[in-house]
Scaffold this active site. Structure first.
Site, short mmCIF file in Angstrom:
data_model
loop_
_atom_site.label_atom_id
_atom_site.label_comp_id
_atom_site.label_asym_id
_atom_site.label_seq_id
_atom_site.Cartn_x
_atom_site.Cartn_y
_atom_site.Cartn_z
CE1 TYR A 1 -9.48 -25.78 18.88
CE2 TYR A 1 -8.24 -27.62 19.77
CZ TYR A 1 -8.43 -26.26 19.63
OH TYR A 1 -7.57 -25.40 20.23
CG PHE B 1 12.53 -11.76 5.02
CD1 PHE B 1 12.48 -11.13 3.79
CD2 PHE B 1 11.35 -11.93 5.72
CE1 PHE B 1 11.26 -10.69 3.26
CE2 PHE B 1 10.14 -11.49 5.20
CZ PHE B 1 10.09 -10.88 3.97
CB THR B 2 11.36 -7.48 7.19
OG1 THR B 2 10.47 -8.35 6.49
CG2 THR B 2 11.97 -6.50 6.19
CG ASP C 1 12.79 -18.24 5.02
OD1 ASP C 1 11.89 -18.81 4.35
OD2 ASP C 1 12.71 -17.06 5.38
CE LYS D 1 6.01 -14.88 0.97
NZ LYS D 1 5.54 -14.73 2.35
NE ARG E 1 10.73 -5.20 0.97
CZ ARG E 1 10.27 -5.82 2.05
NH1 ARG E 1 10.24 -7.13 2.11
NH2 ARG E 1 9.85 -5.15 3.08
CG PHE F 1 8.39 -2.56 5.76
CD1 PHE F 1 7.45 -3.45 5.27
CD2 PHE F 1 9.30 -3.01 6.72
CE1 PHE F 1 7.42 -4.75 5.72
CE2 PHE F 1 9.27 -4.32 7.17
CZ PHE F 1 8.32 -5.19 6.67
C1 P70 Z 1 6.81 -10.99 0.78
C2 P70 Z 1 6.25 -11.78 1.94
C3 P70 Z 1 7.33 -13.22 3.55
C4 P70 Z 1 8.47 -14.02 3.99
C5 P70 Z 1 9.57 -14.25 3.13
C6 P70 Z 1 10.66 -15.00 3.59
C7 P70 Z 1 11.84 -15.23 2.72
C8 P70 Z 1 9.60 -15.28 5.67
C9 P70 Z 1 8.51 -14.56 5.27
C10 P70 Z 1 7.40 -14.33 6.26
C11 P70 Z 1 5.39 -10.97 2.88
C12 P70 Z 1 6.12 -9.83 3.50
C13 P70 Z 1 6.68 -9.98 4.76
C14 P70 Z 1 7.39 -8.94 5.33
C15 P70 Z 1 7.58 -7.79 4.61
C16 P70 Z 1 7.00 -7.61 3.38
C17 P70 Z 1 6.27 -8.63 2.82
N1 P70 Z 1 7.37 -12.46 2.56
N2 P70 Z 1 10.64 -15.48 4.84
O1 P70 Z 1 6.04 -10.22 0.20
O2 P70 Z 1 6.29 -15.09 5.91
O3 P70 Z 1 4.54 -13.38 5.40
O4 P70 Z 1 3.97 -15.79 5.71
O5 P70 Z 1 4.63 -14.42 7.65
O6 P70 Z 1 9.59 -13.77 1.88
O7 P70 Z 1 7.97 -11.18 0.40
P1 P70 Z 1 4.78 -14.63 6.19
#
Ligand code: P70
Length: 445
Positions: A60, A112-113, A203, A246, A370, A437
């Site tokens: 742990y 970013f979303t 990021d 990634k 996107r 989305f």
């Molecule tokens: C994608 C994934 C994640 C991502 C990223 C960047 C530049 C942070 C994150 C978050 C997964 C995804 C996420 C949201 C919408 C669609 C797809 N990207 N910053 O496919 O990381 O997913 O580990 O929480 O690209 O691009 P995590």
């Protein structure tokens, strides 16, 4: 790891996409032939990474694998302090909660979303300070992830430096088409933020890919390795959030890293509320071991050459056929310009969503919207955001598919392009409140 792929009939795909409400996130993986939904958690782990999985220390507290991960982050990225999280958004949640106060602004090189949502939930407002070229799919600017310092200075003058929580700087910029930021732009950003005492939070989800693009395209970096350039990028920032799914080629994982001890203490305090103890943060020991190994593999020049070379192989095939895509081709995928592709559809008919569904119907290739669906609504006015970029992302997992798979994808995209006038728009019939989305549903018009 080798996995069989399944071919389906047109009838089966028609049923599947209707059942999925024309949303590729709602398809079952078994219904997909070539899965280009994302490069997140979908890469193939190496022999060494799998061997690392067998060395999991699942204590742990104080797992040996955590210290290996900490060492890898310190060595390859240079950040002093590490807080593991279950994935990228876990790190975004914590950094937003710590650094953003109600009414703050967070300038960044495109939204970013998940990042933006966590900033908003913490009471902040994201402000786009990327160069204008990034919003133009046709612009051949080699570094469309660059920051426009005038936009940043204007914001500082307007709201005051105390109202700026930090600058959110991404390598590479996902929503712009996987576009890199140049070292020159990052250095200029560092200089300006130093003048005002503003921190840069990086990021670093695809930092090694960004480093490779600097090596390939920026004057003066040809003789530096991806490993060296990666370290230089990180050294110009104060802290980072990482989705390790990634660049670092693990199925799950992420972290927060920083150089400031006080910030670290706060983050370490918060991680135990939302993620897990500060020596695992939501990851199993074995996952941390695979991640430590994946980080080292991700900064190898030959790996990046093969990885990004494959993305460009697909991109060039589509360019030769005259298919409208985001130019120049970025690093983690090829982005179809749905606005130009389906010029007969207005943006409120969700052209990128419709195009992703049409591609799936044609060949079982799964891509990701996107565009307007991803951009969501303004939290204050409730109106749709209408982003300039209306894209379909063909995302390439690392070390998974062959060039022959890319040929199949290109053939299908070209055939959909030839029949584009038959594609009708969509109507949204179910809209979730957050990150719509992922689970929204549509009907064909
Ligand atoms: C994608 C994934 C994640 C991502 C990223 C960047 C530049 C942070 C994150 C978050 C997964 C995804 C996420 C949201 C919408 C669609 C797809 N990207 N910053 O496919 O990381 O997913 O580990 O929480 O690209 O691009 P995590």
């Amino acid at each position: 790891m080798v996995e069989p792929v399944f071919m389906s009939t047109l009838k089966e795909r028609k049923e599947a996409i209707e059942r999925a409400g024309y949303n590729t996130f709602l398809l079952r993986s078994e219904e997909v032939y070539i899965d280009l939904l994302t490069d997140s958690g979908t890469s193939a782990m190496s022999d060494r990474q799998w061997a690392g999985m067998m060395l999991g220390d699942e204590a742990y507290a104080g797992s040996r694998n955590f210290f290996n991960l900490e060492n890898a982050i310190q060595k390859y990225y240079g950040y002093k302090y590490v807080v593991p999280t279950h994935q990228g958004r876990g790190a975004e949640h914590i950094i937003s909660k710590i650094m953003i106060k109600q009414g703050d602004f967070i300038p960044g090189n495109m939204y970013f979303t998940t990042t933006k949502l966590h900033q908003e939930l913490a009471g902040g407002k994201f402000v786009d300070i990327i160069i204008d070229e990034a919003h133009d799919p046709e612009s051949m600017h080699p570094f469309k992830g660059d920051v426009d310092l005038n936009k940043l200075e204007n914001l500082i003058n307007e709201v005051g430096q105390d109202q700026i929580a930090y600058v959110a700087m991404a390598t590479t910029v996902n929503m712009a088409g996987g576009q890199p930021i140049s070292m020159a732009s990052l250095k200029a950003l560092r200089k300006l933020t130093n003048q005002y005492g503003i921190k840069i939070i990086h990021d670093m989800t695809r930092v090694a890919e960004n480093a490779f693009m600097i090596q390939q395209k920026e004057e003066g970096y040809q003789h530096k390795s991806v490993e060296e350039i990666t370290r230089m990028i990180c050294d110009l920032t104060d802290g980072a959030t990482m989705s390790a799914k990634k660049d670092a080629m693990v199925n799950i994982g992420g972290f927060l890293a920083m150089n400031d001890k006080e910030l670290f203490d706060e983050a370490r305090n918060m991680v135990v509320i939302y993620e897990g103890l500060h020596t695992y943060g939501g990851m199993a020991g074995r996952d941390m071991e695979a991640l430590a190994i994946g980080i080292a593999e991700s900064v190898k020049d030959e790996h990046m050459k093969a990885r990004i070379g494959q993305v460009h192989y697909l991109g060039n095939k589509l360019l030769e056929a005259g298919v409208p895509i985001v130019k120049p081709v970025g690093t983690h995928g090829v982005f179809l310009d749905a606005r130009a592709f389906l010029s007969h559809l207005s943006q409120d008919k969700f052209p990128a969503q419709a195009l992703a569904a049409a591609l799936y119907l044609d060949s079982g290739v799964r891509a990701m919207e996107r565009g307007i669906v991803s951009a969501g609504r303004d939290p204050i006015t409730g109106e749709h955001h209408y982003p300039k970029l209306e894209l379909v992302r063909l995302t390439i997992p690392r070390r998974v598919y062959t060039q022959a798979h890319m040929d199949v994808v290109a053939e299908s995209v070209i055939s959909v392009f030839e029949n584009r006038n038959s594609i009708r728009g969509l109507k949204m019939v179910y809209e979730p409140k957050y990150l719509r989305f992922f689970q929204a549903r549509f009907e064909s018009l």
